[in-house]
Design an enzyme around this catalytic site. Structure first.
Site, PDB file in Angstrom:
ATOM      1  N   SER A  59       5.875  -1.185  10.032  1.00  0.00           N
ATOM      2  CA  SER A  59       5.553  -0.167   9.037  1.00  0.00           C
ATOM      3  C   SER A  59       4.524   0.810   9.562  1.00  0.00           C
ATOM      4  O   SER A  59       4.313   1.862   8.967  1.00  0.00           O
ATOM      5  CB  SER A  59       5.042  -0.825   7.754  1.00  0.00           C
ATOM      6  OG  SER A  59       4.050  -1.759   8.047  1.00  0.00           O
ATOM      7  N   HIS A 103      13.139   0.836   9.239  1.00  0.00           N
ATOM      8  CA  HIS A 103      12.072   0.467   8.314  1.00  0.00           C
ATOM      9  C   HIS A 103      12.611   0.323   6.896  1.00  0.00           C
ATOM     10  O   HIS A 103      13.054   1.290   6.280  1.00  0.00           O
ATOM     11  CB  HIS A 103      10.945   1.515   8.363  1.00  0.00           C
ATOM     12  CG  HIS A 103       9.762   1.137   7.545  1.00  0.00           C
ATOM     13  ND1 HIS A 103       9.041   2.044   6.802  1.00  0.00           N
ATOM     14  CD2 HIS A 103       9.173  -0.068   7.323  1.00  0.00           C
ATOM     15  CE1 HIS A 103       8.066   1.410   6.171  1.00  0.00           C
ATOM     16  NE2 HIS A 103       8.125   0.127   6.461  1.00  0.00           N
ATOM     17  N   GLU A 110      14.309   3.913   6.598  1.00  0.00           N
ATOM     18  CA  GLU A 110      13.854   4.955   7.516  1.00  0.00           C
ATOM     19  C   GLU A 110      14.360   4.577   8.900  1.00  0.00           C
ATOM     20  O   GLU A 110      14.028   3.501   9.412  1.00  0.00           O
ATOM     21  CB  GLU A 110      12.328   5.052   7.498  1.00  0.00           C
ATOM     22  CG  GLU A 110      11.797   5.593   6.183  1.00  0.00           C
ATOM     23  CD  GLU A 110      10.280   5.678   6.132  1.00  0.00           C
ATOM     24  OE1 GLU A 110       9.765   6.617   5.517  1.00  0.00           O
ATOM     25  OE2 GLU A 110       9.595   4.797   6.704  1.00  0.00           O
ATOM     26  N   ASN A 131       5.361   5.618   4.147  1.00  0.00           N
ATOM     27  CA  ASN A 131       4.007   5.059   4.199  1.00  0.00           C
ATOM     28  C   ASN A 131       2.942   6.116   4.485  1.00  0.00           C
ATOM     29  O   ASN A 131       1.796   5.979   4.055  1.00  0.00           O
ATOM     30  CB  ASN A 131       3.922   3.930   5.235  1.00  0.00           C
ATOM     31  CG  ASN A 131       4.478   2.630   4.680  1.00  0.00           C
ATOM     32  OD1 ASN A 131       4.675   2.505   3.472  1.00  0.00           O
ATOM     33  ND2 ASN A 131       4.735   1.669   5.540  1.00  0.00           N
TER      34      ASN A 131
END
Ligand code: 3HC
Length: 309
Positions: free
Chosen positions: A144, A165, A177, A215
């Site tokens: 992440s 991700h 992702e 994120n």
């Protein structure tokens, strides 16, 4: 019980993984993310081996997957419980477990790693797997916050290495992702996009930048909510309600921090703070640090900002 220990021998040819669809998937890491990835891959017809270091963890993963599948079918097959049970068994048959990553990857199209967020540990793992996996096997990390390029450089296949991700809870969250590091080949990137679609997910293309898209936006927002609360400008309950009712978020920031894990969030923000200490968005939060040091990591430990049953 269809969840069996690893004994799959594949007869499928591995001659051209990048040109063909990914069929056999090795997921390394039996935690929440790894289990979720294994579950959705198996539910979409892939042959999956879930790998971790000990049988006890894998037993827990198997239990978690079965529990999650039951929740899925309760909704999806609400009026057809028998079809639901059949679906669960079919999915479980697609998953086996193993503690021997080296032997599993000898015959796999894709390795997805979802282990601890530690660069050295990830590099050591991939470096070892690189020596035994077929040349055309694609490697991907679910990291992440770590640069894909820094993990990939532990292998001799930087062109066949990318990021995948996923989001928690993996069975429910539609996004993946897909990260193209500078050395990731277009063919590999396309194969990862296709794989994400084959999972029934919606992929977005990301560059290998800190936090990718979600994120990079989500973690500063979460920490900013903690700072707002630290300044005494709102109770955590009010901030949560405000973001749910005023911004349409399914969870408020404190609920989400507990869900994601305070340790995980701290790890991400600390890494970015080290990288860019002048950026106020990445400044550490004393309250978050205190809770983490007290072992209050959220749902996984039974307490974070809130207490959990
Ligand atoms: N497996 C299967 N089904 C699930 C599930 C799971 N793990 N979690 C929820 N569901 C389904 C079930 O059908 C459940 O009904 P049930 O409780 O009767 O079984 C239904 O969803 C509703 O669940 P809940 O009653 O628990 O609550 P919600 O309606 O709020 O849905 C949620 C739960 C989908 C988690 C929703 O609250 C949500 O979207 N929250 C935000 C999650 C989020 O932002 N995730 C991203 C985090 S960031 C991240 O992961 C990146 C990392 O790098 C840090």
């Amino acid at each position: 019980m269809a969840f069996f220990t690893h004994q799959i021998v594949r007869s499928l040819s591995l001659s051209c993984v990048r040109g063909a669809a990914i069929k056999h998937v090795t997921v390394i890491g039996g935690g929440l993310m790894g289990s979720g990835i294994a579950q959705v891959a198996a539910a979409t017809g892939h042959v999956v081996v879930l790998v971790d270091t000990c049988e006890d963890i894998l037993k827990k993963s198997a239990k978690g997957i079965e529990g999650s599948l039951k929740r899925v079918v309760k909704k999806k097959f609400a009026d057809k419980p028998e079809a639901g049970e059949e679906f669960v068994q079919k999915v479980l048959q697609n998953i086996s477990t193993s503690t021997d990553a080296a032997s599993v990857v000898k015959n796999t199209d894709l390795v997805v790693e979802a282990i601890v967020e530690n660069l050295k540990v990830k590099r050591d793992l991939f470096s070892a797997l690189d020596k035994v996996a077929p040349e055309n096997t694609i490697f991907a990390s679910n990291t992440s916050s770590l640069p894909i390029a820094d993990i990939a450089s532990s292998t001799g296949r930087v062109d066949r290495f990318g990021g995948l991700h996923f989001f928690n809870p993996v069975p429910m969250m539609k996004l993946v992702e897909v990260v193209q590091a500078p050395a990731t080949s277009q063919e590999t990137f396309d194969a990862l996009l296709d794989f994400s679609r084959a999972l029934g997910k919606h992929p977005v293309s990301c560059k290998d930048t800190p936090g990718f898209i979600v994120n990079r936006l989500l973690v500063p927002y979460l920490i900013e909510a903690v700072r707002l609360h630290e300044r005494g400008h709102g109770s955590k309950e009010d901030i949560d309600v405000a973001m749910k009712l005023g911004a349409g978020y399914p969870m408020g920031p404190f609920e989400l921090l507990d869900y994601v894990g305070l340790d995980t969030s701290k790890f991400i923000i600390d890494g970015w703070n080290e990288m860019d200490p002048e950026n106020p968005l990445f400044a550490p939060s004393p309250l978050l640090n205190k809770l983490v040091s007290e072992g209050k990591w959220g749902k996984k430990t039974g307490e974070g900002f809130y207490k959990h049953k």
